[in-house]
Design a protein around this motif. Structure first.
Motif, short mmCIF file in Angstrom:
data_model
loop_
_atom_site.label_atom_id
_atom_site.label_comp_id
_atom_site.label_asym_id
_atom_site.label_seq_id
_atom_site.Cartn_x
_atom_site.Cartn_y
_atom_site.Cartn_z
N LEU A 1 -0.32 -1.78 -2.02
CA LEU A 1 0.27 -3.07 -1.72
C LEU A 1 0.43 -3.21 -0.22
N GLY A 2 -0.22 -4.22 0.36
CA GLY A 2 -0.12 -4.47 1.79
C GLY A 2 0.43 -5.86 2.06
N GLU A 3 0.55 -6.19 3.33
CA GLU A 3 1.10 -7.49 3.71
C GLU A 3 0.16 -8.62 3.34
N ASN B 1 -1.83 4.02 8.96
CA ASN B 1 -2.97 4.80 9.39
C ASN B 1 -2.94 6.16 8.72
N THR B 2 -3.99 6.48 7.98
CA THR B 2 -4.02 7.70 7.18
C THR B 2 -3.95 8.95 8.05
N ASP B 3 -4.67 8.98 9.17
CA ASP B 3 -4.65 10.17 10.03
C ASP B 3 -3.29 10.40 10.65
N GLU B 4 -2.61 9.31 11.04
CA GLU B 4 -1.27 9.46 11.61
C GLU B 4 -0.32 10.04 10.56
N ALA B 5 -0.44 9.54 9.33
CA ALA B 5 0.42 10.04 8.26
C ALA B 5 0.15 11.52 7.99
N ALA B 6 -1.13 11.93 8.05
CA ALA B 6 -1.48 13.33 7.81
C ALA B 6 -0.86 14.24 8.87
N ILE B 7 -0.90 13.81 10.13
CA ILE B 7 -0.29 14.60 11.21
C ILE B 7 1.21 14.74 10.99
N ASN C 1 0.44 -3.47 9.32
CA ASN C 1 -0.55 -3.11 8.32
C ASN C 1 0.03 -2.16 7.28
N ASP C 2 1.34 -2.22 7.06
CA ASP C 2 1.99 -1.34 6.10
C ASP C 2 1.31 -1.40 4.75
N ILE C 3 1.09 -0.25 4.16
CA ILE C 3 0.54 -0.16 2.82
C ILE C 3 1.42 0.77 2.00
N THR C 4 1.93 0.28 0.89
CA THR C 4 2.70 1.11 -0.02
C THR C 4 1.77 1.55 -1.14
N SER C 5 1.65 2.85 -1.34
CA SER C 5 0.71 3.40 -2.32
C SER C 5 1.43 3.93 -3.55
#
Length: 351
Positions: free
Chosen positions: A165-167, A11-17, A128-132
């Motif tokens: 890259l996601g699941e 989740n992008t917002d969670e990562a930003a926090i 929903n892990d995504i490696t960027s």
């Protein structure tokens, strides 16, 4: 460890926090800073999420001037008090925190509570892990990278590429330049490359995509790929054309209903070995290709027959001087160089 944990969040917002809180911690390392800037610059969505997190921080700072801070959370808590003057009373969904703490401690406390909520959600988000990844090459620079799924990508000169890259899915976004992909097959999981011209979809193959800000050219070395179009990355993909080994096609050609061209893909993609190979290619196209690799410019005199002269050559990409010299020797050309050395002009011998 912090950088790896943050990047795993889907989740992008969670990562930003999390990043906002981490940047205020006294043990912030240079590696953490580099990871943060990599995350921030890899997506406009990340930048927007970080701005939202900063706005949340600003609002929290305003609340710190009062003695009460009301926080929402998903869970239940029991009232308690401490010698530090902090008391918490809560029902499901809302907590009222009263304190007499300095402002920085109040913000740290609010961050901690928000991050506890993130930690509770972490196991859910893992699905929903995504490696960027975000890669960029300068003019004349080549890079190669092995991805977490075992795939390999080579970047040609002046290229910008992002990969997620996601699941359940793998997506690449080619903003400019050229990239060669060697995609590791995964059952039921495709690999898609997005450009402004169209979308390439594969299951496991080796192919390249070259986007010149007008159209994208796809060339297949091994396996096969499907070319098609989608309104956005969430729209369903509908393929319009399939390419096999040693075939090449642009997305405009797909729209026009043209058939794939037969090419020597190994020669076309020899740039990954820092070599350029041309087989009967018009001189003006060779010059256009060479100009991608150098800050200096190669030009030609205005002569249609001269510009269409076929070129068959194979040489390493080292410097503009060497490239021009090899063309001049193989084709018996005259070369003139500007005073500043920034322009090399080709002309027929004795012209």
């Amino acid at each position: 460890m912090a950088a790896i944990f943050f990047n795993k969040l889907g989740n992008t917002d969670e990562a930003a926090i999390r990043w906002l809180a981490r940047l205020d911690m006294p043990d912030l390392s240079d590696r953490d800073k580099q990871a943060f800037y990599h995350w921030l610059n890899s997506s406009e969505k990340h930048q927007a999420a970080y701005l939202r997190a900063e706005q949340l921080s600003s609002r929290s700072n305003q609340l710190q001037n009062s003695n009460n801070l009301e926080l929402l959370f998903n869970g239940e808590a029991q009232g308690r008090s401490s010698a530090d003057g902090l008391s918490v009373s809560a029902t499901k969904g809302k907590a009222l925190i009263s304190f007499g703490l300095p402002a920085w401690q109040s913000w740290a406390l609010s961050c901690s509570i928000m991050l506890m909520g993130v930690a509770v959600l972490f196991n859910v988000l893992q699905a929903n892990d995504i490696t960027s990844y975000h890669y960029q090459t300068a003019v004349g620079e080549l890079q190669s990278h092995t991805l977490a799924d075992g795939s390999t990508v080579w970047l040609n000169t002046a290229t910008e590429l992002s990969i997620e890259l996601g699941e359940h899915e793998r997506k690449a976004y080619l903003k400019k330049g050229e990239a060669l992909f060697d995609v590791r097959h995964r059952d039921g999981q495709s690999f898609e490359v997005y450009t402004d011209s169209g979308v390439v979809q594969v299951l496991g193959t080796k192919f390249s995509v070259y986007y010149d800000n007008r159209d994208a050219t796809v060339t297949v070395l091994e396996g096969k790929v499907a070319l098609g179009f989608a309104q956005d990355e969430n729209a369903s993909f509908e393929h319009q054309q399939v390419l096999l080994p040693n075939q090449s096609l642009t997305f405009q050609a797909v729209r026009d209903g043209e058939q794939p061209k037969t090419v020597d893909a190994k020669s076309v993609l020899s740039w990954r070995n820092k070599r350029l190979s041309y087989q009967g290619v018009a001189l003006e196209l060779v010059v256009k290709d060479l100009n991608r690799y150098f800050d200096e410019e190669i030009t030609m005199v205005d002569d249609d027959a001269f510009r269409q002269m076929p070129v068959t050559a194979n040489f390493r990409v080292t410097s503009v001087d060497e490239a021009v010299y090899k063309l001049a020797v193989s084709l018996d050309l005259d070369v003139s160089v500007s005073d500043a050395g920034q322009t090399h002009t080709l002309a027929p011998r004795g012209n």
